[in-house]
Enzyme design. Structure first.
Site, PDB file in Angstrom:
ATOM      1  N   LYS A 194       0.838  -1.199   0.000  1.00  0.00           N
ATOM      2  CA  LYS A 194       0.000   0.000   0.000  1.00  0.00           C
ATOM      3  C   LYS A 194       0.873   1.250   0.000  1.00  0.00           C
ATOM      4  CE  LYS A 194      -3.927  -1.985   2.500  1.00  0.00           C
ATOM      5  NZ  LYS A 194      -4.931  -1.824   1.414  1.00  0.00           N
ATOM      6  N   ARG A 218     -10.762 -11.024  -0.745  1.00  0.00           N
ATOM      7  CA  ARG A 218     -11.611 -11.918  -1.533  1.00  0.00           C
ATOM      8  C   ARG A 218     -11.035 -13.339  -1.581  1.00  0.00           C
ATOM      9  NH1 ARG A 218     -11.135  -8.050  -6.606  1.00  0.00           N
ATOM     10  NH2 ARG A 218     -11.071  -6.627  -4.817  1.00  0.00           N
TER      11      ARG A 218
END
Length: 513
Positions: A287, A361
């Site tokens: 990130k 996910r």
């Protein structure tokens, strides 16, 4: 937590540190000033019927979230009156909305931090209103101070003011079964929601997957819930490639926790699945600066599922509820999953990992397939899944996707009933093609535009055939980086807990289609 009582005592003679009353915004056609809400008649009478004027002089308008403090009238045992805004005054003969009561009670409870006892004289028309006020008090009084100073939890020395110690709900009926049940429900739900907040707020150096699993095990033992924890070896033996792949780069191994609450009278079975990334660095797809500081909150979905299962057990709901907590820490290291790697999931499908920061996910996919093997009547997953959903709906509303329109509507209505802002979102079929992979069965990334919907489509691939499923993307409301509002604190919010509990209640009552 704040102690709750129901009281029929007269306001003037009640021994308390403060009396909380409601004030609404008057309709423009009648008055431009504030209107004193029902419940405050005794206070208004002591001000010779001029309380609204006094409050207006002090700047009160009745707007939602507004707090005005003034000295109690002569002859009152309590020294302080706290007028809290309820927002717009209801139409004639209409009752105040439960969420307005919940928010007002929460604002007042927070404003009364450091106070021993407060009497809440807000407008109550029935037991449901009492439950809303009780819930608002318990959620609004929440504070997380476990890491401040060396004092004991709740000690005022930690942050200067301890939470409100006791709240008496005036107008309640202490001997009425419905009122007592409303308080018991509010207490169970609020305590578990606040436990979820605690988990979200706990620093990641103290809450890794193993530690989270231990918390779940302790709660399960306390409340008669069956628990199973799969560690790295069990996950590898079972073929949970998604969870293992995400946790591969961390020194803290992943876990899959299964919590099973069963009722002998149950006719329905719900499965709740929660994303539990105890810290998300993004992995190899690191990130950017400024996006890491709050990533302890990436396990908010698992915290919500955990809290909802325990609440269902405490409430004795006549429904079977299974919670799946997919726990991992997403870190970059020499052993971390790389962009371009292919993972074989628990379902047998292969996934090409194009971005290791699309990790939620992957863990959910394994847990969804595991939940599907039990063939529940419905599965609901909860996750801080995509920044795209925050761009679409902001920071206070979660998105709802589903493989069944009627079920998506039912989830939306349940969220509205408990006061959680949510919005139904589509699953456009044309976006599925963007996840086609030349190497594997599916890629974990697709088109950039509509990223939240793409994530939902990915998850749908791992729901068993014929099983009703909904996906709640709580990326926005799970963690409040701004100032507190209503009964919502800064930090972890416990988003989706009340929606899940409400779904379980509806299933228990045979009202969930």
């Amino acid at each position: 937590m704040t102690a709750l009582t129901l009281s029929t005592a007269a306001v003037p003679g009640l021994r308390a540190d403060a009396i909380v009353i409601g004030v609404a915004k008057g309709a423009a056609s009648k008055t431009s000033g504030p209107v004193v809400a029902p419940g405050a008649e005794a206070v208004d009478q002591a001000y010779d019927g001029r309380l609204a004027g006094v409050l207006e002089t002090l700047g009160a308008s009745g707007a939602e979230g507004e707090v005005t403090k003034l000295p109690a009238p002569a002859g009152f045992k309590a020294p302080l009156v706290v007028a809290v805004g309820l927002g717009a005054q209801p139409e004639k003969d209409a009752a105040y909305d439960a969420e307005a009561l919940r928010k007002a009670a929460g604002v007042a409870a927070r404003a009364l931090a450091g106070t021993k006892k407060a009497a809440f004289a807000l407008p109550l028309t029935d037991a449901a209103d009492a439950g809303a006020v009780a819930e608002g008090v318990l959620l609004g009084a929440y504070s997380f101070d476990a890491y401040k100073g060396n004092a004991a939890p709740g000690d005022a020395a930690r942050n200067g003011k301890a939470p409100l110690a006791e709240a008496a709900l005036l107008g309640g009926k202490p001997r009425d079964k419905a009122y007592k049940a409303a308080l018991e429900r509010a207490t169970a739900v609020a305590e578990e929601l606040n436990r979820a907040r605690d988990l979200v707020n706990t620093p990641p150096n103290d809450l890794n997957p193993e530690a989270f699993a231990a918390v779940a095990q302790a709660a399960a033992k306390e409340h008669g819930i069956k628990v199973q924890v799969l560690d790295e070896k069990a996950l590898a033996k079972g073929g949970y490639g998604g969870i293992l792949g995400v946790g591969a780069g961390s020194a803290s191994g992943p876990r899959l926790v299964k919590l099973s609450y069963t009722s002998s009278k149950a006719k329905r079975h719900l499965a709740f699945v929660g994303k539990g990334i105890t810290y998300d660095s993004g992995g190899i797809s690191l990130k950017p600066a400024g996006h890491n500081e709050t990533m302890k909150c990436d396990m908010s979905g698992a915290a919500a599922v955990f809290a909802a299962v325990v609440a269902a057990a405490r409430l004795g709901l006549e429904v079977n509820v299974t919670g799946w907590l997919a726990l991992a820490e997403n870190m970059p290291s020499g052993s971390a999953t790389r962009p371009g790697d292919v993972l074989r999931m628990y379902s047998g499908k292969t996934v090409e990992v194009l971005n290791t920061d699309a990790e939620g996910r992957l863990v959910l996919a394994d847990a969804l397939w595991a939940a599907s093997q039990e063939k529940p009547d419905a599965i609901v997953d909860v996750a801080t899944l995509t920044g795209a959903m925050m761009l679409a709906l902001g920071s206070r509303t979660f998105g709802i996707m589903a493989n069944d329109d009627a079920f998506r509507t039912a989830v939306h209505e349940a969220a509205e009933q408990v006061g959680e802002p949510a919005w139904p979102m589509p699953l456009p079929e044309h976006l599925r093609k963007g996840m086609d992979s030349a190497t594997a069965d599916i890629a974990n990334m697709g088109e950039r535009m509509g990223g939240g919907l793409v994530a939902g489509l990915f998850l749908r691939e791992f729901v068993g055939e014929g099983i009703t499923w909904a996906h709640l993307d709580i990326a926005g409301p799970a963690f409040n980086e701004g100032g507190p509002f209503g009964y919502t604190p800064k930090g972890g919010t416990g988003s989706a807990v009340r929606t899940l509990v409400r779904l379980a209640e509806l299933a228990s009552a045979g009202e969930l289609g």
